[in-house]
Scaffold this motif. Structure first.
Motif, PDB file in Angstrom:
ATOM      1  N   GLN A 132      39.031  28.778  44.915  1.00  0.00           N
ATOM      2  CA  GLN A 132      39.053  27.422  44.360  1.00  0.00           C
ATOM      3  C   GLN A 132      37.692  26.739  44.519  1.00  0.00           C
ATOM      4  O   GLN A 132      37.215  26.078  43.592  1.00  0.00           O
ATOM      5  N   ARG A 133      37.089  26.929  45.676  1.00  0.00           N
ATOM      6  CA  ARG A 133      35.789  26.298  45.911  1.00  0.00           C
ATOM      7  C   ARG A 133      34.705  26.908  45.022  1.00  0.00           C
ATOM      8  O   ARG A 133      33.883  26.199  44.462  1.00  0.00           O
ATOM      9  N   TRP A 134      34.698  28.236  44.888  1.00  0.00           N
ATOM     10  CA  TRP A 134      33.674  28.887  44.069  1.00  0.00           C
ATOM     11  C   TRP A 134      33.874  28.609  42.581  1.00  0.00           C
ATOM     12  O   TRP A 134      32.904  28.497  41.838  1.00  0.00           O
ATOM     13  N   ASN A 135      35.108  28.525  42.144  1.00  0.00           N
ATOM     14  CA  ASN A 135      35.353  28.209  40.732  1.00  0.00           C
ATOM     15  C   ASN A 135      34.930  26.783  40.388  1.00  0.00           C
ATOM     16  O   ASN A 135      34.600  26.484  39.236  1.00  0.00           O
ATOM     17  N   ALA A 136      34.941  25.901  41.375  1.00  0.00           N
ATOM     18  CA  ALA A 136      34.525  24.513  41.142  1.00  0.00           C
ATOM     19  C   ALA A 136      33.009  24.356  41.202  1.00  0.00           C
ATOM     20  O   ALA A 136      32.474  23.310  40.797  1.00  0.00           O
ATOM     21  N   ASP A 137      32.315  25.389  41.678  1.00  0.00           N
ATOM     22  CA  ASP A 137      30.847  25.337  41.806  1.00  0.00           C
ATOM     23  C   ASP A 137      30.214  25.876  40.522  1.00  0.00           C
ATOM     24  O   ASP A 137      30.030  27.092  40.356  1.00  0.00           O
TER      25      ASP A 137
ATOM     26  N   TYR B 266      37.377  43.574  51.976  1.00  0.00           N
ATOM     27  CA  TYR B 266      37.397  43.459  53.442  1.00  0.00           C
ATOM     28  C   TYR B 266      38.373  44.486  54.017  1.00  0.00           C
ATOM     29  O   TYR B 266      39.532  44.544  53.611  1.00  0.00           O
ATOM     30  N   ASN B 267      37.861  45.284  54.920  1.00  0.00           N
ATOM     31  CA  ASN B 267      38.674  46.312  55.595  1.00  0.00           C
ATOM     32  C   ASN B 267      39.437  47.193  54.613  1.00  0.00           C
ATOM     33  O   ASN B 267      40.627  47.489  54.780  1.00  0.00           O
ATOM     34  N   GLY B 268      38.751  47.598  53.562  1.00  0.00           N
ATOM     35  CA  GLY B 268      39.325  48.565  52.626  1.00  0.00           C
ATOM     36  C   GLY B 268      40.197  47.985  51.548  1.00  0.00           C
ATOM     37  O   GLY B 268      40.808  48.738  50.781  1.00  0.00           O
ATOM     38  N   GLU B 269      40.295  46.652  51.446  1.00  0.00           N
ATOM     39  CA  GLU B 269      41.140  46.043  50.422  1.00  0.00           C
ATOM     40  C   GLU B 269      40.336  45.012  49.632  1.00  0.00           C
ATOM     41  O   GLU B 269      39.423  44.371  50.155  1.00  0.00           O
ATOM     42  N   ASP B 270      40.697  44.860  48.347  1.00  0.00           N
ATOM     43  CA  ASP B 270      40.035  43.859  47.506  1.00  0.00           C
ATOM     44  C   ASP B 270      40.262  42.467  48.070  1.00  0.00           C
ATOM     45  O   ASP B 270      41.367  42.132  48.516  1.00  0.00           O
ATOM     46  N   PHE B 271      39.209  41.663  48.002  1.00  0.00           N
ATOM     47  CA  PHE B 271      39.314  40.304  48.536  1.00  0.00           C
ATOM     48  C   PHE B 271      39.003  39.251  47.467  1.00  0.00           C
ATOM     49  O   PHE B 271      39.766  38.312  47.275  1.00  0.00           O
ATOM     50  N   LEU B 272      37.886  39.416  46.755  1.00  0.00           N
ATOM     51  CA  LEU B 272      37.497  38.492  45.688  1.00  0.00           C
ATOM     52  C   LEU B 272      36.817  39.278  44.581  1.00  0.00           C
ATOM     53  O   LEU B 272      36.100  40.248  44.852  1.00  0.00           O
TER      54      LEU B 272
END
Length: 358
Positions: A161-166, A134-140
């Motif tokens: 946290q939410r994506w790791n639990a999915d 996002y805006n030139g920087e790592d986000f995920l």
């Protein structure tokens, strides 16, 4: 991890030995004269397909990719749906979320995703990747080894946290990175093998501008751009006194590169201990060029070879000038001898012409 930048869509970075498939998705807000959504498909750092929210069509950038889509309309339908329907809405929602998380309102904002894989056709090793910026920087970013999401920014911790639990999301991503993307990559390599898998060896030359200049080992005409060049002394690779140039494109689609060696402190009798090595990925034998003075090409002229031609040229010019002057003087004398005498001039007329006001 690399920073996400808008220019990544069209960047060109050479890869050591692996084939790669990279899908760049870019959603933007507030960027003048730029589509709100763009997708670029890149294989082995070569742009092969592109679409955006303004043109609303899939543009093929390579002839073989056009042929592939013509013969596989189901892929064209899938890509078109993703580009024009699913992904644009996804990225528009995410830009709004990012602006909220970072407490932003107006201005220029860019949300990007890069997904794909690398495949080593010698070892069979596959490395998949999926990351957001996002805006030139790592986000995920997804770590395939641990099958977990990593959050470089504090604003991404809750999402991580939410994506790791999915578990279903994790499984779906694993399948894409280890099965679907490698399958696509191999399929595209097969369709585009005439250009993607071709290997052209270069011509290698030793060049030097002047006796005090570095000796340049120059290779041109090779393909692909996954190549290395270095200087050796007694079989050992050199790092000091070596200036390695970038790999540059030629007008015919091939590439060139050079490596300069500074020999200012090397005695002439030691030159034979040096050689230049060019290695093209996928080709077993290297091109080795011995450093020999007789093999060095230069555009300079030796002073001794210039003396006679210059002296001769000057002599010719001088003789021609004297000859022309002699002919001119003879013609002038002849015309003067044959010219009739001028008529007498009345003194009153002469006075009138010289003094018209009197």
């Amino acid at each position: 991890m690399k920073k996400f930048l808008l220019l990544l869509l069209f960047c060109h970075v050479s890869s050591p030995v692996k084939h790669s498939l990279k899908l760049f998705f870019t959603g933007s807000s507030g960027v003048p004269n730029f589509p709100e959504f763009v997708v670029a498909a890149v294989i082995d750092e070569l742009l092969v397909a592109y679409c955006d929210s303004n043109k609303k069509i899939i543009e093929t950038k390579q002839d073989w990719m056009k042929t592939f889509l013509e013969n596989n309309p189901q892929y064209l339908e899938m890509y078109t749906k993703e580009c024009l329907e699913s992904q644009p809405n996804f990225f528009k929602v995410w830009i709004n979320r990012m602006k909220q998380r970072f407490n932003q309102t107006g201005g220029v904002h860019i949300f990007q995703s890069m997904a794909g894989c690398e495949w080593d056709d010698e070892t069979g090793e596959v490395n998949g990747f999926n990351q957001y910026g996002y805006n030139g920087e790592d986000f995920l970013a997804f770590d395939l080894k641990t099958s977990t999401w990593i959050a470089p920014k504090s604003q991404a911790v809750i999402i991580r946290q939410r994506w790791n639990a999915d578990e279903s999301r994790i499984k779906r991503i694993q399948i894409h990175l280890t099965e679907i993307y490698p399958k696509w990559l191999k399929m595209y390599l097969d369709w585009g093998k005439s250009s993607l898998l071709r290997k052209d060896l270069p011509s290698v030359s030793l060049l030097q501008k002047s006796p005090s200049s570095p000796v340049s080992c120059h290779a041109t005409g090779f393909y692909p751009d996954r190549a290395m060049m270095f200087w050796r002394k007694d079989g050992e690779e050199l790092h000091e006194d070596v200036d390695l140039g970038e790999i540059l494109p030629n007008h015919d689609g091939s590439f060139q590169m050079s490596a300069d060696l500074d020999l200012s402190s090397v005695p002439a009798e030691d030159w034979r201990r040096y050689d230049c090595v060019f290695h093209l990925s996928g080709v077993e034998d290297d091109i080795v060029t011995k450093l020999e003075k007789a093999e060095i090409r230069t555009n300079r002229e030796e002073p001794s070879n210039m003396t006679i031609p210059i002296t001769s040229a000057l002599a010719v010019v001088v003789v021609a000038a004297v000859f022309i002057a002699a002919i001119g003087f003879a013609v002038y004398k002849k015309k003067k001898a044959n010219r009739p005498p001028p008529p007498p001039v009345n003194s009153a007329e002469l006075s009138e012409k010289l003094n018209p006001e009197t």
